[in-house]
Scaffold this motif. Structure first.
Motif, PDB file in Angstrom:
ATOM      1  N   CYS A 105       0.836  -1.203   0.000  1.00 26.85           N
ATOM      2  CA  CYS A 105       0.000   0.000   0.000  1.00 26.85           C
ATOM      3  C   CYS A 105       0.875   1.258   0.000  1.00 26.85           C
ATOM      4  CB  CYS A 105      -0.943   0.007   1.205  1.00 26.85           C
ATOM      5  SG  CYS A 105      -0.126   0.245   2.805  1.00 26.85           S
ATOM      6  N   GLU A 106       0.239   2.394  -0.206  1.00 26.07           N
ATOM      7  CA  GLU A 106       0.992   3.651  -0.291  1.00 26.07           C
ATOM      8  C   GLU A 106       1.749   3.945   1.000  1.00 26.07           C
ATOM      9  OE1 GLU A 106       0.305   8.421  -1.215  1.00 26.07           O
ATOM     10  OE2 GLU A 106      -1.393   7.046  -1.202  1.00 26.07           O
ATOM     11  N   GLU A 107       1.123   3.705   2.144  1.00 24.24           N
ATOM     12  CA  GLU A 107       1.794   3.977   3.414  1.00 24.24           C
ATOM     13  C   GLU A 107       3.043   3.118   3.566  1.00 24.24           C
ATOM     14  OE1 GLU A 107       1.028   6.192   5.944  1.00 24.24           O
ATOM     15  OE2 GLU A 107      -0.477   7.059   4.610  1.00 24.24           O
ATOM     16  N   CYS A 108       2.954   1.849   3.246  1.00 31.01           N
ATOM     17  CA  CYS A 108       4.122   0.973   3.331  1.00 31.01           C
ATOM     18  C   CYS A 108       5.206   1.400   2.357  1.00 31.01           C
ATOM     19  CB  CYS A 108       3.716  -0.483   3.079  1.00 31.01           C
ATOM     20  SG  CYS A 108       2.893  -1.286   4.468  1.00 31.01           S
ATOM     21  N   ARG A 109       4.820   1.779   1.144  1.00 32.31           N
ATOM     22  CA  ARG A 109       5.816   2.214   0.160  1.00 32.31           C
ATOM     23  C   ARG A 109       6.497   3.501   0.587  1.00 32.31           C
ATOM     24  NH1 ARG A 109       1.659   1.003  -3.474  1.00 32.31           N
ATOM     25  NH2 ARG A 109       1.480   3.207  -4.057  1.00 32.31           N
ATOM     26  N   ARG A 110       5.811   4.325   1.364  1.00 32.47           N
ATOM     27  CA  ARG A 110       6.425   5.538   1.919  1.00 32.47           C
ATOM     28  C   ARG A 110       7.377   5.217   3.068  1.00 32.47           C
ATOM     29  NH1 ARG A 110       3.895  10.702   1.360  1.00 32.47           N
ATOM     30  NH2 ARG A 110       2.123  10.696  -0.085  1.00 32.47           N
ATOM     31  N   GLY A 111       7.315   3.974   3.565  1.00 32.70           N
ATOM     32  CA  GLY A 111       8.140   3.597   4.699  1.00 32.70           C
ATOM     33  C   GLY A 111       7.444   3.732   6.033  1.00 32.70           C
ATOM     34  N   TYR A 112       6.104   3.868   6.003  1.00 33.13           N
ATOM     35  CA  TYR A 112       5.316   4.033   7.224  1.00 33.13           C
ATOM     36  C   TYR A 112       4.326   2.878   7.394  1.00 33.13           C
ATOM     37  CZ  TYR A 112       7.054   8.834   7.624  1.00 33.13           C
ATOM     38  OH  TYR A 112       7.852   9.942   7.771  1.00 33.13           O
ATOM     39  N   PRO A 113       4.802   1.671   7.695  1.00 26.54           N
ATOM     40  CA  PRO A 113       3.854   0.573   7.897  1.00 26.54           C
ATOM     41  C   PRO A 113       2.901   0.806   9.067  1.00 26.54           C
ATOM     42  CG  PRO A 113       6.093  -0.087   8.488  1.00 26.54           C
ATOM     43  CD  PRO A 113       6.202   1.216   7.784  1.00 26.54           C
ATOM     44  N   VAL A 114       3.211   1.777   9.939  1.00 21.78           N
ATOM     45  CA  VAL A 114       2.277   2.114  11.008  1.00 21.78           C
ATOM     46  C   VAL A 114       0.918   2.512  10.433  1.00 21.78           C
ATOM     47  CG1 VAL A 114       3.033   4.532  11.117  1.00 21.78           C
ATOM     48  CG2 VAL A 114       1.926   3.503  13.103  1.00 21.78           C
ATOM     49  N   GLY A 115       0.911   3.087   9.252  1.00 20.88           N
ATOM     50  CA  GLY A 115      -0.334   3.519   8.622  1.00 20.88           C
ATOM     51  C   GLY A 115      -0.843   2.560   7.572  1.00 20.88           C
ATOM     52  N   CYS A 116      -0.314   1.342   7.537  1.00 18.40           N
ATOM     53  CA  CYS A 116      -0.709   0.360   6.533  1.00 18.40           C
ATOM     54  C   CYS A 116      -2.222   0.186   6.517  1.00 18.40           C
ATOM     55  CB  CYS A 116      -0.029  -0.979   6.829  1.00 18.40           C
ATOM     56  SG  CYS A 116      -0.491  -2.317   5.694  1.00 18.40           S
TER      57      CYS A 116
END
Length: 355
Positions: A105-116
């Motif tokens: 997902c976009e959040e994971c691709r940004r490096g923020y799996p907290v918002g996955c």
């Protein structure tokens, strides 16, 4: 797969609610594809554990506790590798980024799996077993190598609290140009004050209604000025800034009055960052934000990349997060550890394993 010899079972901690710690025996986990088995060396207690799990199960969605082994601030040593691992080796010391996402997902691709946004998202200590046990299974991509100048306790604090503070300071663009106000001097607030120095901030003002926590911030020399009430804060900000206010303020308390005080003492064109979870805030948008040109930021945990950057910064500057740890307990005394953390008068509380 490399196997590490050990008993098939292990002691662990669960949090059933009602301000209770449950010591249990569970099966020792086995790493699957892309996973590593980590021998725990330090597992610290976060304010979110107290607020949303220990006292009562308040969480929903990303904060829904599912009866797993508690502890989302783990650090330890890799002792076994699952199939498909490629980067880590047995013996590596690792900080575990405590949320595993879908990586798509976009959040994971940004490096923020907290918002996955995927249903497969899971956090250690919330939806998947955490660090309050002798061993933890983690995704390899969630693990960051802990350099030897840093201790295992340092690593546990980096995995959530210090990462959260660092992300908030980056969001507020804190630098040597700024005076910083920190409201709430619990572990995250202490972390924000410490890390602000490393980013060049020269003047740090702190406020906490707890005299012991205010005293700890002073004793550790993390703040230049510290107060325990808003009236005194107004006087200090007036004296230090000439009435202009602080260029950056960060609230780490989650308390409405503290957030409102932080906003009042943010300078025109300044930046206010909200890190503390829970509660609300009264806000006159036109007069307090728009007309004063203030930027308001919400910040939720670090990115994986920023956590790696933080590790490098700490090594380069010789700073140690464990300086804010006031209490250490073995796993068998987890109940006392949680009672100490819940009292709200200590620095960081950490469960540790001795060699």
């Amino acid at each position: 797969m490399t196997q590490a010899p050990a008993s098939p079972t292990m002691p662990a901690v669960r949090l059933p609610g009602g301000s209770t710690v449950e010591l249990v025996t569970v099966d020792r986990p086995v790493p699957g594809h892309g996973q590593v088995l980590v021998r725990m060396r330090a597992s610290s207690i976060c304010g979110s554990d107290i607020r949303a799990i220990y006292r009562e199960h308040l969480g929903h969605g990303a904060e829904a506790y599912q009866g797993v082994v508690a502890g989302h601030e783990p650090c330890g040593e890799v002792v076994a590798l699952g199939p498909g691992t490629a980067r880590l080796g047995v013996g590596d010391r690792v900080v575990v980024y405590h949320i595993a996402g879908c990586q798509q997902c976009e959040e994971c691709r940004r490096g923020y799996p907290v918002g996955c946004t995927s249903p497969v998202r899971s956090a250690h200590g919330w939806q998947r077993d955490g660090g309050h046990a002798d061993y933890l299974v983690a995704q390899e991509e969630s693990c960051l190598v802990l350099p030897h100048p840093l201790t295992f306790v340092d690593g546990a604090l980096i995995s959530c609290g210090f990462g959260t503070a660092y992300e908030g300071l980056l969001r507020g663009r804190a630098s040597g140009r700024d005076r910083l106000l920190v409201t709430g001097l619990g572990p995250v607030g202490l972390a924000a004050a410490m890390l602000a120095r490393l980013l060049g901030v020269r003047t740090v003002i702190g406020m906490d209604v707890s005299a012991p926590r205010a005293g700890l911030a002073r004793d550790l020399r993390l703040v230049d000025h510290v107060v325990t009430d808003e009236d005194a804060l107004a006087d200090v900000v007036e004296e230090v800034t000439g009435g202009e206010g602080c260029e950056v303020a960060i609230d780490c308390s989650g308390h409405p009055a503290a957030r409102e005080a932080a906003l009042r003492h943010t300078r025109r064109w300044g930046r206010l960052v909200l890190v503390g979870e829970g509660g609300g805030m009264r806000l006159d948008v036109s007069n307090q934000l728009i007309h004063r040109q203030i930027s308001l930021h919400g910040s939720w945990v670090s990115s994986v990349q920023h956590m790696a950057e933080l590790i490098e910064l700490l090594v380069r500057t010789g700073e140690h997060p464990e300086r804010i740890v006031t209490h250490r307990y073995p796993l068998a005394e987890a109940g006392e550890a949680y009672r100490t953390a819940d009292a709200g008068a200590s620095g960081k509380v950490c469960i540790v394993w001795e060699d």
